[in-house]
Motif scaffolding. Structure first.
Motif, mmCIF file in Angstrom:
data_model
loop_
_atom_site.group_PDB
_atom_site.id
_atom_site.type_symbol
_atom_site.label_atom_id
_atom_site.label_comp_id
_atom_site.label_asym_id
_atom_site.label_seq_id
_atom_site.Cartn_x
_atom_site.Cartn_y
_atom_site.Cartn_z
ATOM 1 N N MET A 1 -14.009 10.117 51.196
ATOM 2 C CA MET A 1 -14.180 10.421 52.606
ATOM 3 C C MET A 1 -12.921 9.966 53.332
ATOM 4 N N GLN A 2 -12.324 10.856 54.058
ATOM 5 C CA GLN A 2 -11.101 10.532 54.763
ATOM 6 C C GLN A 2 -11.424 10.172 56.205
ATOM 7 N N LEU A 3 -11.574 8.887 56.475
ATOM 8 C CA LEU A 3 -11.892 8.449 57.822
ATOM 9 C C LEU A 3 -10.654 8.381 58.704
ATOM 10 N N GLU A 4 -9.457 8.419 58.102
ATOM 11 C CA GLU A 4 -8.247 8.257 58.905
ATOM 12 C C GLU A 4 -7.995 9.416 59.863
ATOM 13 N N LYS A 5 -8.616 10.549 59.663
ATOM 14 C CA LYS A 5 -8.434 11.688 60.568
ATOM 15 C C LYS A 5 -9.667 11.941 61.423
ATOM 16 N N ILE A 6 -10.689 11.118 61.283
ATOM 17 C CA ILE A 6 -11.911 11.300 62.058
ATOM 18 C C ILE A 6 -11.899 10.300 63.207
ATOM 19 N N ILE A 7 -12.153 10.813 64.412
ATOM 20 C CA ILE A 7 -12.086 9.963 65.598
ATOM 21 C C ILE A 7 -13.344 10.096 66.443
ATOM 22 N N SER A 8 -13.528 9.097 67.258
ATOM 23 C CA SER A 8 -14.553 9.108 68.289
ATOM 24 C C SER A 8 -13.801 9.076 69.617
ATOM 25 N N ILE A 9 -14.231 9.902 70.555
ATOM 26 C CA ILE A 9 -13.574 9.953 71.869
ATOM 27 C C ILE A 9 -14.549 9.416 72.909
ATOM 28 N N SER A 10 -14.096 8.418 73.636
ATOM 29 C CA SER A 10 -14.938 7.812 74.662
ATOM 30 C C SER A 10 -15.333 8.866 75.699
ATOM 31 N N GLY A 11 -16.625 8.937 75.976
ATOM 32 C CA GLY A 11 -17.122 9.890 76.961
ATOM 33 C C GLY A 11 -17.507 11.241 76.386
ATOM 34 N N LYS A 12 -17.216 11.473 75.105
ATOM 35 C CA LYS A 12 -17.591 12.740 74.467
ATOM 36 C C LYS A 12 -18.530 12.438 73.300
ATOM 37 N N PRO A 13 -19.651 13.134 73.226
ATOM 38 C CA PRO A 13 -20.561 12.888 72.110
ATOM 39 C C PRO A 13 -20.005 13.475 70.815
ATOM 40 N N GLY A 14 -20.368 12.871 69.711
ATOM 41 C CA GLY A 14 -19.984 13.391 68.407
ATOM 42 C C GLY A 14 -18.715 12.793 67.856
ATOM 43 N N LEU A 15 -18.282 13.354 66.736
ATOM 44 C CA LEU A 15 -17.056 12.934 66.061
ATOM 45 C C LEU A 15 -16.131 14.132 65.942
ATOM 46 N N PHE A 16 -14.841 13.835 65.843
ATOM 47 C CA PHE A 16 -13.833 14.884 65.821
ATOM 48 C C PHE A 16 -12.805 14.593 64.738
ATOM 49 N N THR A 17 -12.171 15.662 64.258
ATOM 50 C CA THR A 17 -11.038 15.484 63.356
ATOM 51 C C THR A 17 -9.771 15.829 64.128
ATOM 52 N N LEU A 18 -8.719 15.091 63.832
ATOM 53 C CA LEU A 18 -7.434 15.371 64.458
ATOM 54 C C LEU A 18 -6.822 16.584 63.781
ATOM 55 N N VAL A 19 -6.458 17.587 64.568
ATOM 56 C CA VAL A 19 -5.846 18.787 64.019
ATOM 57 C C VAL A 19 -4.334 18.675 64.121
ATOM 58 N N THR A 20 -3.850 18.407 65.335
ATOM 59 C CA THR A 20 -2.413 18.280 65.538
ATOM 60 C C THR A 20 -2.136 17.470 66.797
ATOM 61 N N GLN A 21 -0.908 17.005 66.896
ATOM 62 C CA GLN A 21 -0.508 16.225 68.063
ATOM 63 C C GLN A 21 0.366 17.090 68.956
ATOM 64 N N LEU A 22 0.147 16.958 70.245
ATOM 65 C CA LEU A 22 0.944 17.663 71.243
ATOM 66 C C LEU A 22 1.725 16.626 72.050
ATOM 67 N N ARG A 23 2.623 17.115 72.914
ATOM 68 C CA ARG A 23 3.346 16.171 73.778
ATOM 69 C C ARG A 23 2.406 15.439 74.717
ATOM 70 N N SER A 24 1.430 16.159 75.228
ATOM 71 C CA SER A 24 0.535 15.584 76.226
ATOM 72 C C SER A 24 -0.794 15.103 75.661
ATOM 73 N N GLY A 25 -0.989 15.161 74.355
ATOM 74 C CA GLY A 25 -2.253 14.727 73.778
ATOM 75 C C GLY A 25 -2.458 15.224 72.367
ATOM 76 N N PHE A 26 -3.687 15.659 72.071
ATOM 77 C CA PHE A 26 -4.049 16.071 70.723
ATOM 78 C C PHE A 26 -4.942 17.303 70.768
ATOM 79 N N ILE A 27 -4.928 18.039 69.676
ATOM 80 C CA ILE A 27 -5.915 19.094 69.446
ATOM 81 C C ILE A 27 -6.902 18.494 68.450
ATOM 82 N N VAL A 28 -8.185 18.540 68.797
ATOM 83 C CA VAL A 28 -9.229 17.991 67.938
ATOM 84 C C VAL A 28 -10.253 19.073 67.638
ATOM 85 N N GLU A 29 -10.993 18.858 66.544
ATOM 86 C CA GLU A 29 -12.044 19.795 66.161
ATOM 87 C C GLU A 29 -13.338 19.015 65.983
ATOM 88 N N ASP A 30 -14.381 19.469 66.638
ATOM 89 C CA ASP A 30 -15.696 18.847 66.534
ATOM 90 C C ASP A 30 -16.214 19.053 65.117
#
Length: 188
Positions: free
Chosen positions: A1-30
């Motif tokens: 299980m790869q937990l290093e790419k799975i994140i929790s975002i404060s204020g958003k329900p569920g878990l997300f995987t990091l897809v890519t990094q942008l200058r102003s933030g990240f693209i995540v996938e539920d």
């Protein structure tokens, strides 16, 4: 299980995987819906790989706690995160017997159970997910060590052999020869 790419975002329900990094933030996938979203750099994000549970003598990484839960529930869904506080505490005692009851709150246990169940439904909780992570860490360390040894050997072969510098040849100057000859003539 790869937990290093799975994140929790404060204020958003569920878990997300990091897809890519942008200058102003990240693209995540539920992980539940597969929907992609953009989050800003100012969002509070927690990597599951960096989370640990307090025990009386140490902090146990979330990965190990998830493994304990998976083994106890035969890699199936655990209890509901909306269970009573007593049920949640009994659950926690069964998967991590020496957890620190003063520093691990009921809300922490609810979140742990909810995350486990989300990961299980998304297909992350399976026997090979835990075995591969442990074995791959050992294999990765062995590969790095082998490559290091190979690089040293290759560098040693490729390095030119250092030649010994030739000793400087001393030449007697012609004036020194003349002085020697002239002193020999005077004596003789």
């Amino acid at each position: 299980m790869q937990l290093e790419k799975i994140i929790s975002i404060s204020g958003k329900p569920g878990l997300f995987t990091l897809v890519t990094q942008l200058r102003s933030g990240f693209i995540v996938e539920d992980i539940s819906t597969g929907k992609k979203a953009s989050i800003s750099n100012t969002s509070q994000v927690s990597l599951l790989d960096n989370i640990a549970i307090y025990t009386f003598d140490q902090e146990v990484p979330l990965f190990e706690v998830m493994k304990n839960i998976a083994e106890k529930f035969d890699y199936k869904e655990a209890i509901n995160h909306k269970s009573s506080d007593n049920e949640l505490k009994a659950f926690m005692s069964s998967v991590l017997p020496n957890y620190d009851v003063d520093r691990v709150y009921g809300s922490d246990i609810k979140k742990l159970v909810q995350w486990y169940n989300l990961l299980q439904k998304a297909g992350y909780i399976k026997p090979e997910a835990f075995v591969k992570a442990e074995e791959s860490a050992v294999e990765d360390a062995e590969i790095v060590e082998e490559k290091s040894v190979e690089k040293k050997a290759a560098a040693k072969k490729a390095a030119p052999k250092a030649e010994k510098p030739a000793a400087p040849k001393a030449k007697a100057s012609s004036s020194a020869k003349t002085t020697v000859k002239s002193t020999q003539r005077k004596q003789g």
